[in-house]
Design an enzyme around this catalytic site. Sequence first.
Site, PDB file in Angstrom:
ATOM      1  N   GLU A   1      -3.331   7.430  -5.013  1.00  0.00           N
ATOM      2  CA  GLU A   1      -3.325   7.059  -5.760  1.00  0.00           C
ATOM      3  C   GLU A   1      -4.442   7.231  -7.101  1.00  0.00           C
ATOM      4  O   GLU A   1      -5.176   7.187  -6.063  1.00  0.00           O
ATOM      5  CB  GLU A   1      -3.171   5.452  -5.323  1.00  0.00           C
ATOM      6  CG  GLU A   1      -2.969   4.018  -6.522  1.00  0.00           C
ATOM      7  CD  GLU A   1      -3.426   2.738  -6.141  1.00  0.00           C
ATOM      8  OE1 GLU A   1      -1.880   2.526  -5.553  1.00  0.00           O
ATOM      9  OE2 GLU A   1      -3.844   2.380  -5.695  1.00  0.00           O
TER      10      GLU A   1
ATOM     11  N   ARG B   1       1.114  -1.278   0.223  1.00  0.00           N
ATOM     12  CA  ARG B   1      -0.276   0.212   0.038  1.00  0.00           C
ATOM     13  C   ARG B   1       0.983   1.501  -0.151  1.00  0.00           C
ATOM     14  O   ARG B   1       1.649   1.124   0.348  1.00  0.00           O
ATOM     15  CB  ARG B   1      -0.972  -0.046   1.226  1.00  0.00           C
ATOM     16  CG  ARG B   1      -2.430  -1.003   1.365  1.00  0.00           C
ATOM     17  CD  ARG B   1      -3.232  -1.216   0.498  1.00  0.00           C
ATOM     18  NE  ARG B   1      -3.873  -1.949   0.369  1.00  0.00           N
ATOM     19  CZ  ARG B   1      -3.888  -2.326  -0.524  1.00  0.00           C
ATOM     20  NH1 ARG B   1      -3.239  -3.464  -1.236  1.00  0.00           N
ATOM     21  NH2 ARG B   1      -5.140  -3.975  -0.677  1.00  0.00           N
TER      22      ARG B   1
ATOM     23  N   HIS C   1      -0.562   0.156 -10.028  1.00  0.00           N
ATOM     24  CA  HIS C   1      -0.990  -1.443  -9.630  1.00  0.00           C
ATOM     25  C   HIS C   1      -1.871  -2.899 -10.014  1.00  0.00           C
ATOM     26  O   HIS C   1      -2.941  -3.154  -9.800  1.00  0.00           O
ATOM     27  CB  HIS C   1      -2.881  -0.250  -8.499  1.00  0.00           C
ATOM     28  CG  HIS C   1      -2.683  -1.412  -7.324  1.00  0.00           C
ATOM     29  ND1 HIS C   1      -3.120  -0.433  -6.046  1.00  0.00           N
ATOM     30  CD2 HIS C   1      -2.501  -2.788  -6.918  1.00  0.00           C
ATOM     31  CE1 HIS C   1      -3.670  -1.321  -5.254  1.00  0.00           C
ATOM     32  NE2 HIS C   1      -3.147  -2.862  -5.296  1.00  0.00           N
TER      33      HIS C   1
END
Length: 323
Positions: free
Chosen positions: A262, A234, A281
């Site tokens: 993000e 993360r 991602h």
Amino acid sequence: MGADVAAQVFPPDLRERLGARVELAPGVLTGPLTGAASRRVLAGAEILVTGWECPPLTPEVLAYAPRLRAVVHAAGSVKAMVTEAVWERGIVVSSAADANAAPVVAFTLAAITFAAKGALRTAAGYAAGWPPFTERTGADARTVGVIGASRIGRGVIAALRASDAGYRVLLTDPYVTPAEAASLGAELSPLPELCSRSGIVTVHAPQLPETRDLLSEAMLRLIPDGGCVINTARGSLVDTEALARECGTGRLDAFLDVTDPEPLPAGHALLTLPNVLVTPHIAGAQGSEVRRLGEYAVAEVERYVAGEPLRGRLRREDLGRLA
């Protein structure tokens, strides 16, 4: 998940296999679970198969699902979906995080290999000429620091130990004992020591209030010159601006599949530096890999219907240590 994503996760053969065990509700629930169409489906549902972006299972939603006994999540983290009301109802929860872990491990191992060979800085200087043979780096006997003995962290350790490169592996995790770390093939180390001894640091801890900026400016400064940070966990676990400064000087490299925020804003330094690779991602199951999640979920439903233990079952006390 939307109908288009559901079609990839559960192609016709998996839906047929699932339908042989349970009665399937027509279509895919999208939008608010409290909508009229959703309420009609939830009223008779005993098992709910969920995926990415499933709305939270709040008391209001569960009130429309009086027969619900199990939630089988065809994705990884359930934190955004599972509320206290789910546990209070005694609903069984399963996650396909194990199926999602293998692609992340493979992605991380590839990043470690590139980092060990200095691929980013070598590629950045390609136009200026190839580096002299004596200045090149390799993977053999490199020290890799693994932050977090999660299922992915453990998978990365196992892959490193299976490699013929002879990696030295350090591990930091507050829930792991030195003996357990040794059984995994790693040396348990406090975070400052791990950073100062590791040329490559890879992050696999959960996102918790206490792990925010775990790799702080102070920790990043401990990583030796020429080191590399890899983050497939993360983005909040790494101090974004501090990492940008360290990479901006050329002292550190980075492979980042997750960032904070993000996505990063356009023009952010981490997106423009030649010694940083930011990917959107994609380390987890993508494209042809997402079928793994559907297969795992279908197998869990089969086990549940047969009264067998669930491989991916989660309990309330697990959530505090999971991503």
